[in-house]
Scaffold this motif. Sequence first.
Motif, PDB file in Angstrom:
ATOM      1  N   UNK A  82       0.837  -1.204   0.000  1.00  0.00           N
ATOM      2  CA  UNK A  82       0.000   0.000   0.000  1.00  0.00           C
ATOM      3  C   UNK A  82       0.872   1.254   0.000  1.00  0.00           C
ATOM      4  N   UNK A  83       1.910   1.265   0.833  1.00  0.00           N
ATOM      5  CA  UNK A  83       2.781   2.436   0.908  1.00  0.00           C
ATOM      6  C   UNK A  83       3.481   2.692  -0.422  1.00  0.00           C
ATOM      7  N   UNK A  84       3.994   1.637  -1.061  1.00  0.00           N
ATOM      8  CA  UNK A  84       4.729   1.810  -2.326  1.00  0.00           C
ATOM      9  C   UNK A  84       3.823   2.322  -3.433  1.00  0.00           C
ATOM     10  N   UNK A  85       2.594   1.812  -3.492  1.00  0.00           N
ATOM     11  CA  UNK A  85       1.658   2.267  -4.516  1.00  0.00           C
ATOM     12  C   UNK A  85       1.352   3.756  -4.329  1.00  0.00           C
ATOM     13  N   UNK A  86       1.099   4.173  -3.094  1.00  0.00           N
ATOM     14  CA  UNK A  86       0.810   5.591  -2.820  1.00  0.00           C
ATOM     15  C   UNK A  86       2.031   6.457  -3.090  1.00  0.00           C
ATOM     16  N   UNK A  87       3.204   5.955  -2.726  1.00  0.00           N
ATOM     17  CA  UNK A  87       4.440   6.728  -2.911  1.00  0.00           C
ATOM     18  C   UNK A  87       4.702   7.013  -4.390  1.00  0.00           C
ATOM     19  N   UNK A  88       4.582   5.988  -5.230  1.00  0.00           N
ATOM     20  CA  UNK A  88       4.899   6.191  -6.649  1.00  0.00           C
ATOM     21  C   UNK A  88       3.830   7.020  -7.342  1.00  0.00           C
ATOM     22  N   UNK A  89       2.610   7.000  -6.837  1.00  0.00           N
ATOM     23  CA  UNK A  89       1.546   7.790  -7.462  1.00  0.00           C
ATOM     24  C   UNK A  89       1.811   9.289  -7.327  1.00  0.00           C
ATOM     25  N   UNK A  90       2.587   9.674  -6.303  1.00  0.00           N
ATOM     26  CA  UNK A  90       2.903  11.084  -6.095  1.00  0.00           C
ATOM     27  C   UNK A  90       3.985  11.597  -7.041  1.00  0.00           C
ATOM     28  N   UNK A  91       4.682  10.680  -7.726  1.00  0.00           N
ATOM     29  CA  UNK A  91       5.765  11.112  -8.622  1.00  0.00           C
ATOM     30  C   UNK A  91       5.551  10.635 -10.054  1.00  0.00           C
ATOM     31  N   UNK A  92       4.340  10.177 -10.369  1.00  0.00           N
ATOM     32  CA  UNK A  92       4.030   9.758 -11.742  1.00  0.00           C
ATOM     33  C   UNK A  92       2.557  10.017 -12.010  1.00  0.00           C
ATOM     34  N   UNK A  93       2.149   9.699 -13.227  1.00  0.00           N
ATOM     35  CA  UNK A  93       0.744   9.924 -13.602  1.00  0.00           C
ATOM     36  C   UNK A  93      -0.151   8.765 -13.193  1.00  0.00           C
ATOM     37  N   UNK A  94       0.404   7.800 -12.458  1.00  0.00           N
ATOM     38  CA  UNK A  94      -0.371   6.630 -12.074  1.00  0.00           C
ATOM     39  C   UNK A  94      -1.207   6.950 -10.834  1.00  0.00           C
ATOM     40  N   UNK A  95      -2.469   6.715 -10.898  1.00  0.00           N
ATOM     41  CA  UNK A  95      -3.390   6.995  -9.799  1.00  0.00           C
ATOM     42  C   UNK A  95      -3.450   5.789  -8.867  1.00  0.00           C
ATOM     43  N   UNK A  96      -3.145   5.999  -7.576  1.00  0.00           N
ATOM     44  CA  UNK A  96      -3.076   4.860  -6.650  1.00  0.00           C
ATOM     45  C   UNK A  96      -4.448   4.219  -6.432  1.00  0.00           C
ATOM     46  N   UNK A  97      -5.515   4.993  -6.557  1.00  0.00           N
ATOM     47  CA  UNK A  97      -6.849   4.434  -6.354  1.00  0.00           C
ATOM     48  C   UNK A  97      -7.176   3.392  -7.418  1.00  0.00           C
TER      49      UNK A  97
END
Length: 505
Positions: free
Chosen positions: A419-434
């Motif tokens: 969960x943490x990694x998905x949220x972390x990378x969403x803040x630096x790319x166009x990938x939406x963690x939801x």
Amino acid sequence: MVDKKLMARNTIMLYGRMLLIMFVTFYTSRMVLKALGVYDFGLYSVVGSIIVLFSFIQNVSALATQRFLSVGLGRNDHAWTNRVFNTSILVHISICGAILFLAETLGLWFLTHKMKVPIDRVTDVFWVYQISVVSLLLQIMQTPFMAALIALEKMDAFAKIGIFDAFQRWLMVFLFTLFSFEHKIVSYALFLLVGYFCVFIVYVVFCVNKFDICKIRPRFTESKGLFREIFVFSSWSMIGSLSVVGLSQGIALLTYFFVGVVANGSIWLAEQIMVAFNRIIGTLQTAFNPQIIKQHSVSNFSEVSSLISLSCKLTACIVLISAIPVFVDTAFIVNIWLSQVPPYLVTLIKLVVVYILIDSLSGPYITAIYAVGRLQRYQITVSAIMLASLLLSFILYMSGFSIYVAYSARIACAFALLVYRVIYISKSSSMEYKTFLLNDFPRLAFVCVLSIAFSEFIVRYLLDGLLGLICLIIVNAIFVLVMFSIFAINSAERRFIFGMIKKRF
């Protein structure tokens, strides 16, 4: 653009390498258990397992080195890439120095003062520890050469060296079992050291002679800034990998103190299953990693997002195909694998499979985080989560819970990290963690639960024995592929996969 044909060819080469290494790993584990006996096997696992556990260091360090090499190759700057390679050698020499210092001070103190080793085995355990440290240093110094092969996407060469590695592992164990030794665990550790040295030499000679970026020209005075950048980056990645090692070794040591040496041997064997599945996961991700890093280096973020999503789903599919038969028919598989089945092992393997099913989804996000390059906050948080997991295991043991409950803390840790990694990378790319947490993950979980239920039905009500296992493997693979294509992937990803297959064949 992503070279689909190259990725497909690389994936096939890597899977051939992985299957051979897995077979050798399981077969030699059986041979070693028989040669050493349950007690000596458990004793060796307490100390010699430093090699298995610290292989996480090599894997993460290789990804850190590969990140810089792939950036240089992505920019088509071979002179700078060669400087990176030589600087990474200096960085890994520094890392080896730090590990050697810690091993001969803190590690040796813990071994001699805190480990409950029988008096007549203290000398053997000391020498196994020293030999294991040397083996570890060889593997760390091998890392820049291994990373160069992956960054260059020379997976055919990487696979061939992997085949040589598998052969030498079998040969060393076979030679060990031919003779009778007074100090068995020390002799076994020495045979392994010889094998690690041979693989190290093959990597060095092959890479230096074949690739210009691997020519050894260490010039520290000209690369101080680059050395500092790579060293800081590698140091933070090392902290994260040390946390993984600390969690694994910490749980093993807690089990040793609270349950006993035989239970520790069972944990070591369960870790072998984890290593095998990590090879399955790493094989697919090794084919995707260079492209994820290269696309990120030229700011092609939409392609990065697409590659992460596809890599994650394909990894889940392959893990489900290989892991569900192990989870459902564990007892029968373990009896085929081992001539002697230690206590606790069957249930521990089931827990390892659950852990792998969750942890495998993190791989593509870790690669993307390394491509971004901002590791400090990330590694501090990851280390804190792992430390909390180890503390939870300690509290569970102190409270009188069983080995299974204490070991299950790793599963909670794996989910929290995902969960943490998905949220972390969403803040630096166009990938939406939801998208992943609320759509992709529930779909994958649904396919997983449905496939396990279907496989349980096959084992319980249809065939059993070896024929039943073969039937289970085939039917489960078909069922997972059908459910995966219906529920897990979208039309664009389906076209991408068929395109890779079509271009390859």
